[in-house]
Design an enzyme around this catalytic site. Sequence first.
Site, PDB file in Angstrom:
ATOM      1  N   HIS A  76       0.646  -1.210   0.062  1.00  0.00           N
ATOM      2  CA  HIS A  76      -0.097   0.095   0.012  1.00  0.00           C
ATOM      3  C   HIS A  76       0.692   1.112  -0.146  1.00  0.00           C
ATOM      4  CE1 HIS A  76      -3.835   1.517  -0.562  1.00  0.00           C
ATOM      5  NE2 HIS A  76      -4.338   1.273   0.909  1.00  0.00           N
TER       6      HIS A  76
ATOM      7  N   ASP B  11      -2.072   1.625  -5.059  1.00  0.00           N
ATOM      8  CA  ASP B  11      -3.226   2.102  -4.325  1.00  0.00           C
ATOM      9  C   ASP B  11      -4.443   0.955  -4.623  1.00  0.00           C
ATOM     10  OD1 ASP B  11      -5.011   3.076  -6.984  1.00  0.00           O
ATOM     11  OD2 ASP B  11      -3.080   4.056  -7.233  1.00  0.00           O
TER      12      ASP B  11
END
Length: 451
Positions: A421, A425
């Site tokens: 992350h 995204d």
Amino acid sequence: MLRSIAALGLKPLSAQASRTLIVSAVRWLPVVQFNLSDIGEGIAEVQVKEWHVKVGDRVSQFDNLCEVQSDKASVTITSRYDGVIKKLHYGVDDVARVGKPLMDIEVEGAAEEVKQKEDPLDAVKPKSGKPTGDKEAKSTSAAHDNGKALATPAVRRVAIENSVDLSKVTGTGKDGRVLKEDVLEFIGHIKRAPASHSNKRSSPSVGQSSGPALKQLGEDQVVPIRGYARAMIKTMTEALKIPHFGYNDEMNFDELVRLRHELKEFAKEKHIKLSYMPFIIKACSLGLVEFPSLNAVTDASMENVTWKASHNICLAMDTPGGLVVPNIKHCEQRSVFEIAQELNRLHEASKRQQISRDDLSGGTFSLSNIGAIGGTYASPVILPPQVAIGAIGKLEKLPRFDKNGNIYPAHLMKFSWSADHRVVDGATMARFSNRVKQYIENPSTMLTQLR
């Protein structure tokens, strides 16, 4: 000569005694310590997995001596000498240190010749079958160029002594290499028996499967961490530093089930075992073309992300020595059948714990088929420095509604994705999953992307 001996007050040796002395001198052979050579990549120790020789065996140059397992790959150690094994310094499952004696060999040849042969590179042969010793590499290259059978000089010598044409012998070694045993079996001197594992220790190491049989331990058992398990400790420790983003979805395999059924016989004619995995791998590769940020690796300082041009897709495999993650190179350039062939090769190598270092390096994206064991969902852990991984559940037949609202039995499979992350995204991961789903549920659409 005799007068000189008499002048010194010495009694001349008889003819028989002289011959005995000469024979004894000729029979003396130097015993050298065969050290474990540096096998690269900073590896300092290995686990001895199997011995191919025992004390008293006669060996020739390039004969296989033993199999060793590092935390990166399995390696075959070959002989640099012609001679007789006098001592083995380690047993099966013992840990051997690089640079320390592996065995003692009574060498056939002068001491000067022995020193000339002490090139550590000649003793290591990776499981990829590419010999690192100059002599064997040259003989292998020459064999390919001349269209001759692939064999070491020692095996060719055995063939010549027994008037055997190597082109008529079926090689059972890597890439069809003719082994000494193949020649001896061809002329009827030996009858090959199934490999015995009686010399293996009963206690497993961490990562090894104990099988389905129930076994009640009578006392505490210390299990050493060896082989692939060591590599997984390092990798998973690094993986814990990554903030994982998870995404799950369900994919309908009805069309793919029909397509695979149609292609199975055609694949069988080409000696290819066709599972669903090659289609899944190809669908992921096509998805990565559209979303290259998922086919990427990060640097140690997290200052750069490299989007990789090659789709080297890793497959997590359960082996007797623990979890190993080899990869299929250039999936973007391979057909489904070509991917299936590579997948079959890696499965066979993993069963024998003979995955090469080349197969383990260079991965760019990973898949884990937990469904092969029976799982449905999983939370896959990213394999650093990669940025994404997918876990595949088992194929299930469950009730679903069709377009007309009628219930029918659908073939469904669950996909669980994880992404780094920090650099990926959630929207990108979801869109990639949707694209893979489109290719899986409508496999004919893959044809539009094939070159």
